[in-house]
Write a protein that holds these residues in place. Structure first.
Motif, mmCIF file in Angstrom:
data_model
loop_
_atom_site.group_PDB
_atom_site.id
_atom_site.type_symbol
_atom_site.label_atom_id
_atom_site.label_comp_id
_atom_site.label_asym_id
_atom_site.label_seq_id
_atom_site.Cartn_x
_atom_site.Cartn_y
_atom_site.Cartn_z
ATOM 1 N N VAL A 54 0.859 -1.185 0.000
ATOM 2 C CA VAL A 54 0.000 0.000 0.000
ATOM 3 C C VAL A 54 0.892 1.231 0.000
ATOM 4 C CG1 VAL A 54 -1.740 1.299 1.263
ATOM 5 C CG2 VAL A 54 -1.858 -1.195 1.196
ATOM 6 N N HIS A 55 0.618 2.155 -0.919
ATOM 7 C CA HIS A 55 1.399 3.386 -1.040
ATOM 8 C C HIS A 55 0.439 4.560 -1.162
ATOM 9 C CE1 HIS A 55 4.629 6.108 -2.233
ATOM 10 N NE2 HIS A 55 3.875 6.490 -3.261
ATOM 11 N N SER A 56 0.508 5.472 -0.215
ATOM 12 C CA SER A 56 -0.365 6.656 -0.216
ATOM 13 C C SER A 56 -1.840 6.286 -0.337
ATOM 14 C CB SER A 56 0.024 7.615 -1.352
ATOM 15 O OG SER A 56 1.347 8.065 -1.192
ATOM 16 N N GLY A 57 -2.223 5.211 0.360
ATOM 17 C CA GLY A 57 -3.615 4.799 0.377
ATOM 18 C C GLY A 57 -4.052 3.979 -0.821
ATOM 19 N N ARG A 58 -3.134 3.684 -1.728
ATOM 20 C CA ARG A 58 -3.468 2.893 -2.915
ATOM 21 C C ARG A 58 -2.762 1.550 -2.861
ATOM 22 N NH1 ARG A 58 -1.758 5.787 -8.112
ATOM 23 N NH2 ARG A 58 0.092 6.188 -6.844
ATOM 24 N N LEU A 59 -3.435 0.525 -3.361
ATOM 25 C CA LEU A 59 -2.809 -0.784 -3.460
ATOM 26 C C LEU A 59 -1.980 -0.842 -4.728
ATOM 27 C CD1 LEU A 59 -2.469 -3.728 -2.476
ATOM 28 C CD2 LEU A 59 -4.490 -4.302 -3.859
ATOM 29 N N LEU A 60 -0.709 -1.218 -4.565
ATOM 30 C CA LEU A 60 0.177 -1.403 -5.705
ATOM 31 C C LEU A 60 0.522 -2.886 -5.822
ATOM 32 C CD1 LEU A 60 2.696 1.571 -5.251
ATOM 33 C CD2 LEU A 60 0.588 1.518 -6.613
ATOM 34 N N LEU A 61 0.347 -3.438 -7.001
ATOM 35 C CA LEU A 61 0.677 -4.837 -7.252
ATOM 36 C C LEU A 61 1.723 -4.926 -8.353
ATOM 37 C CD1 LEU A 61 -2.810 -6.632 -7.309
ATOM 38 C CD2 LEU A 61 -1.260 -6.331 -5.369
ATOM 39 N N ARG A 62 2.511 -5.993 -8.275
ATOM 40 C CA ARG A 62 3.403 -6.343 -9.369
ATOM 41 C C ARG A 62 3.094 -7.781 -9.757
ATOM 42 N NH1 ARG A 62 9.590 -5.685 -8.213
ATOM 43 N NH2 ARG A 62 8.807 -3.572 -7.801
ATOM 44 N N PHE A 63 2.912 -8.000 -11.046
ATOM 45 C CA PHE A 63 2.558 -9.330 -11.539
ATOM 46 C C PHE A 63 3.785 -10.025 -12.132
ATOM 47 C CE2 PHE A 63 -1.360 -6.822 -11.865
ATOM 48 C CZ PHE A 63 -2.213 -7.608 -11.103
ATOM 49 N N ALA A 64 3.801 -11.329 -12.012
ATOM 50 C CA ALA A 64 4.895 -12.122 -12.572
ATOM 51 C C ALA A 64 5.009 -11.860 -14.067
ATOM 52 C CB ALA A 64 4.656 -13.608 -12.307
ATOM 53 N N GLY A 65 6.247 -11.612 -14.517
ATOM 54 C CA GLY A 65 6.487 -11.375 -15.933
ATOM 55 C C GLY A 65 6.341 -9.941 -16.369
ATOM 56 N N VAL A 66 5.825 -9.074 -15.493
ATOM 57 C CA VAL A 66 5.673 -7.655 -15.824
ATOM 58 C C VAL A 66 6.845 -6.927 -15.182
ATOM 59 C CG1 VAL A 66 4.196 -5.627 -15.654
ATOM 60 C CG2 VAL A 66 3.175 -7.905 -15.916
ATOM 61 N N LYS A 67 7.843 -6.563 -16.003
ATOM 62 C CA LYS A 67 9.128 -6.132 -15.464
ATOM 63 C C LYS A 67 9.427 -4.642 -15.602
ATOM 64 C CE LYS A 67 10.260 -10.329 -14.288
ATOM 65 N NZ LYS A 67 10.253 -10.719 -12.852
ATOM 66 N N ASP A 68 8.623 -3.925 -16.380
ATOM 67 C CA ASP A 68 8.939 -2.508 -16.567
ATOM 68 C C ASP A 68 7.661 -1.692 -16.722
ATOM 69 O OD1 ASP A 68 8.046 -2.806 -19.251
ATOM 70 O OD2 ASP A 68 10.062 -3.384 -19.889
ATOM 71 N N ARG A 69 7.834 -0.387 -16.790
ATOM 72 C CA ARG A 69 6.690 0.513 -16.841
ATOM 73 C C ARG A 69 5.860 0.314 -18.113
ATOM 74 N NH1 ARG A 69 5.372 5.124 -14.050
ATOM 75 N NH2 ARG A 69 3.840 6.462 -15.094
ATOM 76 N N THR A 70 6.530 0.038 -19.224
ATOM 77 C CA THR A 70 5.803 -0.149 -20.482
ATOM 78 C C THR A 70 4.853 -1.333 -20.391
ATOM 79 O OG1 THR A 70 7.636 0.797 -21.755
ATOM 80 C CG2 THR A 70 6.049 -0.570 -22.951
ATOM 81 N N ALA A 71 5.351 -2.442 -19.849
ATOM 82 C CA ALA A 71 4.498 -3.630 -19.696
ATOM 83 C C ALA A 71 3.375 -3.366 -18.703
ATOM 84 C CB ALA A 71 5.344 -4.815 -19.244
ATOM 85 N N ALA A 72 3.675 -2.627 -17.644
ATOM 86 C CA ALA A 72 2.662 -2.316 -16.637
ATOM 87 C C ALA A 72 1.570 -1.420 -17.213
ATOM 88 C CB ALA A 72 3.314 -1.646 -15.434
ATOM 89 N N GLU A 73 1.970 -0.425 -18.001
ATOM 90 C CA GLU A 73 0.992 0.496 -18.575
ATOM 91 C C GLU A 73 0.073 -0.216 -19.564
ATOM 92 O OE1 GLU A 73 -1.021 3.908 -18.545
ATOM 93 O OE2 GLU A 73 0.811 3.610 -17.367
ATOM 94 N N ALA A 74 0.568 -1.279 -20.195
ATOM 95 C CA ALA A 74 -0.248 -2.039 -21.140
ATOM 96 C C ALA A 74 -1.395 -2.764 -20.452
ATOM 97 C CB ALA A 74 0.630 -3.040 -21.890
ATOM 98 N N LEU A 75 -1.310 -2.938 -19.133
ATOM 99 C CA LEU A 75 -2.365 -3.623 -18.371
ATOM 100 C C LEU A 75 -3.471 -2.672 -17.928
ATOM 101 C CD1 LEU A 75 -0.150 -5.849 -16.014
ATOM 102 C CD2 LEU A 75 -1.261 -6.527 -18.165
ATOM 103 N N ARG A 76 -3.274 -1.400 -18.115
ATOM 104 C CA ARG A 76 -4.222 -0.407 -17.584
ATOM 105 C C ARG A 76 -5.641 -0.658 -18.081
ATOM 106 N NH1 ARG A 76 -2.977 6.086 -17.460
ATOM 107 N NH2 ARG A 76 -4.769 6.705 -16.204
ATOM 108 N N GLY A 77 -6.588 -0.627 -17.150
ATOM 109 C CA GLY A 77 -7.995 -0.842 -17.481
ATOM 110 C C GLY A 77 -8.435 -2.293 -17.421
ATOM 111 N N THR A 78 -7.490 -3.214 -17.204
ATOM 112 C CA THR A 78 -7.828 -4.637 -17.143
ATOM 113 C C THR A 78 -8.580 -4.967 -15.859
ATOM 114 O OG1 THR A 78 -5.878 -5.242 -18.439
ATOM 115 C CG2 THR A 78 -6.874 -6.976 -17.102
#
Length: 215
Positions: A54-78
């Protein structure tokens, strides 16, 4: 049974973390490390939770295989979807899973029908029950004990004791608009006085409250 437990938001940092809009009262169970989640769109998943914080009241997750910001941004809205045993119930008898509540009849304390419970919204400050009324309009009911004192799963109903104006505000607005229209269309040659119904506000959001609906 599959239930939506979260929605992926924007990327956070450069290591693949994403913010998650939580839609469950049990994020530590449904969204904890090791959890395997189906997705909508389905082609993106399944996703396995690697870390969470939890960071600043928000839940932050990291998923297996998602290693950088570009890959993370591609998940937005899922949408994140958990497989839940339909017979499973919360440990606390005063808490309920969303699927136990959706479809219940909503009535006032005197038995007057209000509508059907169609959705549980989990907002940061409290949960809200979306109730669809017989005329197709919706009303949001704060999911707190003072307003929702009784949930009877055997009778398939929810009893509410709303404060004045909560469920009749829409009717009042519609009545005012109808009155104005009638005055305008009266054909007596006089100018119609001002009269427009209030603009509808936009409702939305997601996360937990005290009574606890959740997946």
């Amino acid at each position: 049974m599959q239930l939506v437990v979260g929605r992926i938001g924007r990327a956070h940092g450069i290591r693949g973390d994403v913010s998650v809009e939580v839609r469950t009262d049990e994020p530590e169970l449904r969204l904890g490390p090791g959890a395997v989640l189906f997705t909508d769109p389905a082609a993106i998943g399944p996703l396995t939770v690697e870390t969470g914080r939890v960071h600043s009241g928000r839940l932050l997750l990291r998923f297996a295989g998602v290693k950088d910001r570009t890959a993370a941004e591609a998940l937005r809205g899922t949408m994140l979807i958990a497989e839940v045993d339909p017979d499973e119930t919360p440990d606390d008898p005063d808490e309920y899973y969303d699927h136990q509540l959706i479809g219940l009849d909503v009535v006032l304390a005197d038995g007057t029908p209000v509508g059907e419970l169609t959705e549980v919204l989990h907002l940061p400050y409290q949960d809200l029950l979306t109730v669809q009324r017989p005329d197709g309009t919706e009303v949001l009911i704060p999911f707190v004990e003072q307003i929702v004192p009784t949930i009877d799963l055997d009778e398939q109903r929810v009893v509410i004791t709303p404060p004045p104006g909560l469920i009749d505000a829409a009717d009042a607005g519609a009545g005012a608009g109808a009155g104005a229209d009638a005055e305008e269309g009266s054909g007596d040659g006089s100018d119609a006085g001002p009269g427009a119904g209030p603009d509808a506000g936009e409702n939305g959001g997601s996360d937990s409250g005290e009574n606890g609906g959740g997946a």
